[in-house]
Design a protein around this motif. Structure first.
Motif, PDB file in Angstrom:
ATOM      1  N   ASN A  84       0.905  -0.925  -0.119  1.00 26.46           N
ATOM      2  CA  ASN A  84       0.261  -0.191   0.599  1.00 26.46           C
ATOM      3  C   ASN A  84       1.161   1.018  -0.173  1.00 26.46           C
ATOM      4  O   ASN A  84       0.300   2.307  -0.566  1.00 26.46           O
ATOM      5  N   ALA A  85       2.274   1.131   1.009  1.00 26.23           N
ATOM      6  CA  ALA A  85       3.102   2.821   0.797  1.00 26.23           C
ATOM      7  C   ALA A  85       3.662   2.692  -0.629  1.00 26.23           C
ATOM      8  O   ALA A  85       3.208   3.879  -1.202  1.00 26.23           O
ATOM      9  N   VAL A  86       4.090   1.379  -1.523  1.00 22.33           N
ATOM     10  CA  VAL A  86       4.295   2.105  -2.569  1.00 22.33           C
ATOM     11  C   VAL A  86       4.038   2.358  -3.568  1.00 22.33           C
ATOM     12  O   VAL A  86       3.711   3.528  -4.051  1.00 22.33           O
ATOM     13  N   VAL A  87       2.520   1.188  -3.834  1.00 20.60           N
ATOM     14  CA  VAL A  87       1.404   2.272  -4.672  1.00 20.60           C
ATOM     15  C   VAL A  87       0.487   3.625  -4.656  1.00 20.60           C
ATOM     16  O   VAL A  87       0.251   3.649  -5.283  1.00 20.60           O
ATOM     17  N   ALA A 261       3.212   1.857  20.578  1.00 22.99           N
ATOM     18  CA  ALA A 261       2.850   3.512  19.917  1.00 22.99           C
ATOM     19  C   ALA A 261       4.822   3.270  19.812  1.00 22.99           C
ATOM     20  O   ALA A 261       4.693   4.472  19.581  1.00 22.99           O
ATOM     21  N   VAL A 262       5.825   2.455  19.597  1.00 27.02           N
ATOM     22  CA  VAL A 262       6.524   3.025  19.386  1.00 27.02           C
ATOM     23  C   VAL A 262       6.978   2.327  17.596  1.00 27.02           C
ATOM     24  O   VAL A 262       6.875   1.849  17.050  1.00 27.02           O
ATOM     25  N   LYS A 263       7.657   3.228  17.298  1.00 29.11           N
ATOM     26  CA  LYS A 263       7.905   4.031  15.827  1.00 29.11           C
ATOM     27  C   LYS A 263       9.042   3.107  15.342  1.00 29.11           C
ATOM     28  O   LYS A 263      10.009   3.175  15.795  1.00 29.11           O
ATOM     29  N   PRO A 264       9.352   2.581  14.697  1.00 26.82           N
ATOM     30  CA  PRO A 264      10.526   1.856  13.390  1.00 26.82           C
ATOM     31  C   PRO A 264      11.161   3.693  13.862  1.00 26.82           C
ATOM     32  O   PRO A 264      11.523   3.959  13.033  1.00 26.82           O
ATOM     33  N   CYS A 265      12.940   3.182  13.900  1.00 28.74           N
ATOM     34  CA  CYS A 265      13.529   3.658  14.432  1.00 28.74           C
ATOM     35  C   CYS A 265      14.307   4.177  12.320  1.00 28.74           C
ATOM     36  O   CYS A 265      13.933   3.775  11.284  1.00 28.74           O
ATOM     37  N   SER A 404      13.441   6.657   1.138  1.00 25.30           N
ATOM     38  CA  SER A 404      13.004   7.424   2.223  1.00 25.30           C
ATOM     39  C   SER A 404      11.933   8.274   1.730  1.00 25.30           C
ATOM     40  O   SER A 404      11.132   9.059   3.021  1.00 25.30           O
ATOM     41  N   ASN A 405      11.314   8.227   0.557  1.00 23.63           N
ATOM     42  CA  ASN A 405       9.566   8.855   1.035  1.00 23.63           C
ATOM     43  C   ASN A 405       8.644   8.104   1.742  1.00 23.63           C
ATOM     44  O   ASN A 405       7.790   8.415   2.383  1.00 23.63           O
ATOM     45  N   ILE A 406       8.605   7.057   1.422  1.00 21.40           N
ATOM     46  CA  ILE A 406       7.766   5.869   2.549  1.00 21.40           C
ATOM     47  C   ILE A 406       8.243   6.174   4.042  1.00 21.40           C
ATOM     48  O   ILE A 406       7.264   6.212   4.680  1.00 21.40           O
ATOM     49  N   CYS A 407       8.887   6.399   4.220  1.00 22.06           N
ATOM     50  CA  CYS A 407       9.870   6.239   5.432  1.00 22.06           C
ATOM     51  C   CYS A 407       9.601   7.739   6.142  1.00 22.06           C
ATOM     52  O   CYS A 407       9.087   7.423   7.469  1.00 22.06           O
ATOM     53  N   ASN A 408       9.339   9.469   5.091  1.00 28.60           N
ATOM     54  CA  ASN A 408       9.006  10.203   5.692  1.00 28.60           C
ATOM     55  C   ASN A 408       7.795  10.196   6.324  1.00 28.60           C
ATOM     56  O   ASN A 408       7.608  11.218   7.058  1.00 28.60           O
ATOM     57  N   ASP A 409       7.410   8.851   5.836  1.00 31.90           N
ATOM     58  CA  ASP A 409       5.864   8.955   6.484  1.00 31.90           C
ATOM     59  C   ASP A 409       6.187   8.992   7.920  1.00 31.90           C
ATOM     60  O   ASP A 409       6.203   7.738   8.113  1.00 31.90           O
ATOM     61  N   LYS A 411       3.526   7.294   9.626  1.00 33.26           N
ATOM     62  CA  LYS A 411       2.650   6.210  10.313  1.00 33.26           C
ATOM     63  C   LYS A 411       3.673   5.028  10.176  1.00 33.26           C
ATOM     64  O   LYS A 411       3.651   4.023  10.335  1.00 33.26           O
ATOM     65  N   MET A 412       4.757   5.177   9.193  1.00 31.43           N
ATOM     66  CA  MET A 412       6.101   3.415   8.882  1.00 31.43           C
ATOM     67  C   MET A 412       7.260   4.510  10.061  1.00 31.43           C
ATOM     68  O   MET A 412       7.744   3.064  10.493  1.00 31.43           O
ATOM     69  N   ALA A 413       7.650   5.154   9.969  1.00 26.84           N
ATOM     70  CA  ALA A 413       8.988   5.445  11.290  1.00 26.84           C
ATOM     71  C   ALA A 413       8.935   6.830  12.024  1.00 26.84           C
ATOM     72  O   ALA A 413       7.446   7.737  11.632  1.00 26.84           O
ATOM     73  N   ALA A 414       9.573   6.636  12.973  1.00 27.19           N
ATOM     74  CA  ALA A 414      10.038   7.709  13.414  1.00 27.19           C
ATOM     75  C   ALA A 414      10.796   8.452  13.647  1.00 27.19           C
ATOM     76  O   ALA A 414      11.496   8.362  12.299  1.00 27.19           O
ATOM     77  N   GLY A 415      10.497   9.906  13.833  1.00 27.49           N
ATOM     78  CA  GLY A 415      11.715  10.559  12.933  1.00 27.49           C
ATOM     79  C   GLY A 415      12.854  10.948  13.422  1.00 27.49           C
ATOM     80  O   GLY A 415      13.151  10.085  13.918  1.00 27.49           O
ATOM     81  N   ASN A 416      13.953  11.435  12.745  1.00 28.72           N
ATOM     82  CA  ASN A 416      15.239  11.440  13.075  1.00 28.72           C
ATOM     83  C   ASN A 416      15.281  12.097  14.596  1.00 28.72           C
ATOM     84  O   ASN A 416      16.504  11.987  15.248  1.00 28.72           O
ATOM     85  N   VAL A 417      14.649  12.988  14.984  1.00 27.15           N
ATOM     86  CA  VAL A 417      14.784  13.464  16.205  1.00 27.15           C
ATOM     87  C   VAL A 417      14.173  12.479  17.831  1.00 27.15           C
ATOM     88  O   VAL A 417      14.257  12.845  18.535  1.00 27.15           O
TER      89      VAL A 417
END
Length: 557
Positions: A84-87, A261-265, A404-409, A411-417
């Motif tokens: 879904n993220a790719v599509v 509640a913990v998102k992937p790095c 990177s565009n997928i991980c910037n969402d 819902k998919m990953a935590a931010g760099n902070v």
């Protein structure tokens, strides 16, 4: 020696510690269960308290909130979430190319319709009965132009030469109504077309303008359609089993630990996506070359190969040629008589009647730009090209930027902070591995996804070959050369087929006779897949390139 606690007190303390440790586990598993059921899965499969996790195959064993059924369902869900993220990202770009293709196609077709109508209206007013008696040759001209734009199966230069030869034969009869001309004599007349230039320089100039403009227009429209279909095919590719394991570990294994509640790095997500999209990343170089070549042709459409500036005044140009023939008819006729012989005179009564009926004395009415429509399809070519150039520039590096565009969402990953407050694959902590570079070859060092770098995806390699061929066509069109075309339609369906239309309705454009080609390609896919498994990288890629090229070659026009 410290005093010993009474047994009853010791038991009480142990019970309190056990209750304290069990309480958060119960709460976390309850939340995991709630979210699991919310996805449509059975609540009987989800435990309310932590259980022994020896049954887990991917997630960390030990005490867990996941049953065996949950891990299996989460594995399928992670695959679904990834697709879904790719599509979703691909569909946005695919829809952009599709809408621009349809707009260009509508514009070009309406432009031809307007030009034909304008010529017919003006020639009826200017030449009256003489034009209506000979109108089929002008209709044939537009039929052939439309046929070229639709399927490319027309030699523009030969077609235009034939049009001017036919026009010369008709005109020669009209300006010499007192003579009888056999078909053989008229064939001789047509041979003098280049030498005599009865229509002035109009045929040469118009042939050059029409050929370049139509080649550029059709190539550009075909490029938009090709890009649309390539995106659809590539975005529908499924992750490998190793990729699914990595996706499950990243997306849902923290649930099994109660960390809902913990998102992937971010960098962790980046590595997983780079591995799962390794083959798509291989497209980037050829994709960028293709986009650059599209931008080159767009510049031609704005300048010397502007089909709108060629087709809008085509009636005026043809009428100028006719007037030139009429004004120089005596000199042209004398030279033809010298080369082809003196024709036979008609009988006096027939000659008089013919002259009175076929007298070519109409004069061209001056062209007034305000009388003709200024645009087709409610727009102009300049506006269309300006819009699509911006979209093309935005489409560059799409495939290398996809992870990177997928991980910037969020819902998919935590931010760099949030580098310390994210899931690193095993715990809630900082991710320590470096980000792997883009592309298949670089995934040998990917710490998260096991990628077979010696087995490139066959379908992806075919799309790379199509991109290379289309880039070559674009460069030919940019240089004003006629080009052949490939059938970029795909009638396959199902997972991995590349239809790219799961979340939106797509209608095929430029669909030709591709049944035989599709069957051959599917057969080649199986052979290539087996070959790539048993052979080394160099042999597999070489065989792949040869077969893919031959499969595409059969679709050339």
């Amino acid at each position: 020696m410290p005093p010993r606690a009474p047994p009853a007190l010791l038991l009480l303390l142990l019970a309190a510690a056990a209750a304290a440790s069990a309480e958060p586990r119960t709460r976390s598993c309850s939340e995991v269960k709630r979210l699991y059921v919310a996805k449509g899965f059975s609540q009987t499969e989800a435990p309310s308290h932590e259980i022994n996790g020896d049954h887990l195959k991917v997630c960390t064993q030990g005490y867990t909130c996941c049953s065996q059924e949950m891990e299996e369902k989460y594995s399928q869900q992670s695959k679904h979430d990834f697709r879904n993220a790719v599509v979703e990202l691909s569909n946005n770009l695919q829809a952009t190319f599709n809408s621009r293709y349809k707009k260009f196609d509508e514009f070009f077709r309406e432009l031809l319709e307007n030009a034909e109508k304008s010529l017919n209206d003006m020639f009826v007013r200017t030449y009256g009965l003489l034009y209506m008696q000979n109108s089929e040759m002008f209709k044939d001209l537009f039929v052939e132009l439309k046929k070229y734009y639709t399927d490319g199966n027309v030699n523009l230069e030969e077609m235009l030469n034939e049009f001017w030869a036919r026009l010369l034969e008709r005109m020669f009869r009209l300006v010499n109504p007192q003579y009888h001309f056999s078909d053989e004599y008229l064939e001789c007349v047509s041979k003098y077309t280049e030498q005599l230039k009865p229509f002035g320089d109009v045929p040469r100039k118009l042939k050059l303008q029409v050929t370049r403009a139509f080649v550029a227009a059709r190539t550009f429209a075909q490029g938009l359609a090709a890009a649309r279909d390539i995106i659809g095919r590539v975005s529908a590719v499924n992750p490998t089993p190793q990729g699914v394991r990595a996706l499950l570990k990243m997306m849902y294994c923290p649930y099994c630990r109660g960390l809902v509640a913990v998102k992937p790095c971010y960098n962790y997500c980046f590595n997983v996506m780079r591995g799962c999209l390794a083959n798509q990343g291989e497209l980037d170089t050829e994709w960028n070359n293709f986009i650059d070549s599209m931008l080159m042709v767009a510049e031609r459409l704005e300048g010397p190969f502007n089909i709108e500036s060629v087709m809008d005044p085509i009636d005026v140009k043809i009428s100028d040629a006719i007037m030139n023939m009429q004004e120089n008819s005596m000199q042209v006729s004398q030279k033809v008589f010298q080369g082809c012989g003196q024709p036979k005179m008609l009988v006096q009564s027939r000659a008089s009647r013919s002259i009175s009926e076929s007298s070519f004395s109409a004069r061209f009415r001056p062209y007034n730009p305000e009388e003709r429509p200024t645009t087709a399809a409610g727009t102009s070519l300049d506006r269309l090209v300006t819009d699509v150039k911006e979209k093309l520039k935005q489409a560059k590096k799409f495939w290398s930027s996809l992870p990177s565009n997928i991980c910037n969402d969020e819902k998919m990953a935590a931010g760099n902070v949030n580098e310390e407050e994210c899931w690193n694959g095993s715990d809630k902590s900082r991710y320590i591995f470096a980000v792997t570079a883009n592309g298949l070859a670089n995934q040998a060092n990917n710490p998260e996804v096991e990628v077979d770098t010696l087995k490139p995806d066959v379908m992806i390699r075919q799309q790379i070959m199509i991109l290379r061929i289309m880039t070559s066509k674009m460069k030919n069109a940019y240089n004003g050369n006629d080009v052949d075309f490939i059938d970029i339609s795909d009638d396959a369906s199902g997972e991995g087929s590349g239809s790219g239309c799961e979340l939106q309705q797509c209608s095929p454009e430029f669909v030709f006779n591709a049944t035989e080609v599709t069957q051959d390609t599917k057969k080649m896919d199986k052979e290539l897949d087996a070959s790539a498994t048993s052979m080394g990288l160099s042999e597999a890629v070489m065989l792949l390139s040869i077969f893919s090229f031959l499969a595409v070659q059969r679709q050339w026009r």
